[in-house]
Design an enzyme around this catalytic site. Structure first.
Site, PDB file in Angstrom:
ATOM      1  N   SER A  66     -13.377   3.331 -12.326  1.00 23.03           N
ATOM      2  CA  SER A  66     -13.494   4.677 -11.758  1.00 23.03           C
ATOM      3  C   SER A  66     -14.856   4.987 -11.162  1.00 23.03           C
ATOM      4  O   SER A  66     -15.036   6.067 -10.584  1.00 23.03           O
ATOM      5  CB  SER A  66     -13.148   5.727 -12.825  1.00 23.03           C
ATOM      6  OG  SER A  66     -11.761   5.756 -13.069  1.00 23.03           O
ATOM      7  N   GLU A 164      -3.772   0.557 -10.737  1.00 24.73           N
ATOM      8  CA  GLU A 164      -3.751  -0.899 -10.665  1.00 24.73           C
ATOM      9  C   GLU A 164      -5.149  -1.487 -10.481  1.00 24.73           C
ATOM     10  O   GLU A 164      -5.413  -2.621 -10.898  1.00 24.73           O
ATOM     11  CB  GLU A 164      -2.844  -1.365  -9.522  1.00 24.73           C
ATOM     12  CG  GLU A 164      -1.361  -1.117  -9.743  1.00 24.73           C
ATOM     13  CD  GLU A 164      -0.943   0.311  -9.420  1.00 24.73           C
ATOM     14  OE1 GLU A 164      -1.803   1.091  -8.929  1.00 24.73           O
ATOM     15  OE2 GLU A 164       0.225   0.661  -9.663  1.00 24.73           O
ATOM     16  N   LYS A 230     -21.348   8.712 -13.486  1.00 22.51           N
ATOM     17  CA  LYS A 230     -19.903   8.514 -13.358  1.00 22.51           C
ATOM     18  C   LYS A 230     -19.535   7.250 -14.102  1.00 22.51           C
ATOM     19  O   LYS A 230     -20.148   6.202 -13.912  1.00 22.51           O
ATOM     20  CB  LYS A 230     -19.484   8.379 -11.886  1.00 22.51           C
ATOM     21  CG  LYS A 230     -17.984   8.133 -11.712  1.00 22.51           C
ATOM     22  CD  LYS A 230     -17.196   9.383 -12.045  1.00 22.51           C
ATOM     23  CE  LYS A 230     -15.707   9.084 -12.253  1.00 22.51           C
ATOM     24  NZ  LYS A 230     -15.436   8.583 -13.626  1.00 22.51           N
ATOM     25  N   THR A 231     -18.548   7.363 -14.957  1.00 22.49           N
ATOM     26  CA  THR A 231     -18.127   6.230 -15.776  1.00 22.49           C
ATOM     27  C   THR A 231     -16.873   5.571 -15.209  1.00 22.49           C
ATOM     28  O   THR A 231     -16.222   6.088 -14.308  1.00 22.49           O
ATOM     29  CB  THR A 231     -17.824   6.689 -17.211  1.00 22.49           C
ATOM     30  OG1 THR A 231     -16.734   7.630 -17.170  1.00 22.49           O
ATOM     31  CG2 THR A 231     -19.038   7.341 -17.844  1.00 22.49           C
ATOM     32  N   GLY A 232     -16.543   4.424 -15.779  1.00 24.38           N
ATOM     33  CA  GLY A 232     -15.304   3.739 -15.456  1.00 24.38           C
ATOM     34  C   GLY A 232     -14.835   2.931 -16.649  1.00 24.38           C
ATOM     35  O   GLY A 232     -15.650   2.473 -17.452  1.00 24.38           O
TER      36      GLY A 232
END
Length: 286
Positions: A66, A164, A230-232
């Protein structure tokens, strides 16, 4: 002699005590890789000037997850600056357009959301459907990759949609970046003329307002420090964060940390990223 010893003792008493300094950043990263049984990609850059302060596997590919949403909204803001988009434009969608983890967009099926609201949801809450609803305006994954090439990032690529793109298969180049490329792209978006000053402030504010990053760098941030991030998160142990931070409530440096190929739990991954960030901050303060 006794007088000399007393002088030395008095001098030592005036020196600041060195309190159990933690590991150097690279030592902490090596320790984290050992504890995670995985790989860490990391870079620390100055926001205003070119150059690398700290790096580890900075040119190896890692899943973006993300963190791509910052670039996506940067591309959207570039369209706003060019007169091709409006943050107030309303986008309507149906329930079948929603994907897993859509905490904001799922509440607006009846009234839709504006482009600005979707960017806020994508960055501050990591809303996956919000990102998918924004992608068509920039030409989908291929269009976002083309935007990256236009601003000089020849490495970062987006190939798929949420969710995905979080598959994170070992050795798969799809939907990946490097820590160095992502940091350089963030710097361009936030400091160069790629975006107007107004759009830069907006992109940064969305990152400041991040509400799902509390257990990572924010958990070790000293009082009075600035952070926008911002993380992912992805499969197969993938985890990441892109951040701007600095003392005196000023953004001074870019820090990018990615993890991949680890069996560690989400809590363990968060803890390791916080540990790496803590070592960077401690080294910064020395």
């Amino acid at each position: 002699m006794r007088y000399f010893r007393l002088c030395i003792i008095s001098l030592l008493a005036t020196l600041p005590l060195r309190v159990h300094a933690g590991p150097q950043p690279l030592e902490q990263i090596k320790l984290s890789e050992s504890q995670l049984s995985g790989s860490v990609g990391m870079i620390e850059m100055d926001l205003a000037r070119p150059g690398t302060l700290t790096a580890w596997r900075a040119d190896e590919r890692f899943p973006m997850m993300s963190t791509f949403k910052v670039v996506l909204c940067g591309a959207g803001l570039a369209r706003v600056d060019a007169g091709d988009e409006q943050l107030e434009r309303k986008i309507h969608y149906r329930r079948q357009d929603l994907v897993d983890y859509s905490p904001v967009s799922e509440k607006h099926l009846a009234d839709g959301m504006t482009v600005g609201e979707l960017c806020a949801a994508a960055i501050t809450m990591s809303d996956n459907s919000a990102a998918n609803l924004l992608l068509p305006a920039v030409g989908g994954p291929a269009g976002l990759t083309a935007f990256l090439r236009q601003i000089g990032d020849n490495v970062t690529r987006l190939d798929r949609w949420e969710t995905e793109l979080n598959e994170a298969l070992p050795g798969d180049a799809r939907d990946t970046t490097t820590a160095r490329s992502m940091a350089a792209t963030l710097r361009k978006l936030l400091t160069s003329q790629r975006l107007s000053a107004r759009s830069q402030r907006q992109l940064l504010q969305w990152m400041v307002d991040d509400r799902v990053a509390g257990r990572l760098i924010r958990s070790v941030l000293p009082a009075g420090w600035f952070i926008a991030d911002k993380t992912g998160a992805g499969e197969r142990g993938a985890r990441g964060i892109v951040a701007l931070l600095g003392p005196n409530n000023k953004a001074e440096r870019i820090v990018v940390i990615y993890l991949r190929d680890t069996p560690a739990s989400m809590a363990e991954r968060n803890q390791q990223i916080a540990g790496i960030a803590g070592a960077l901050i401690e080294h910064w303060q020395r």
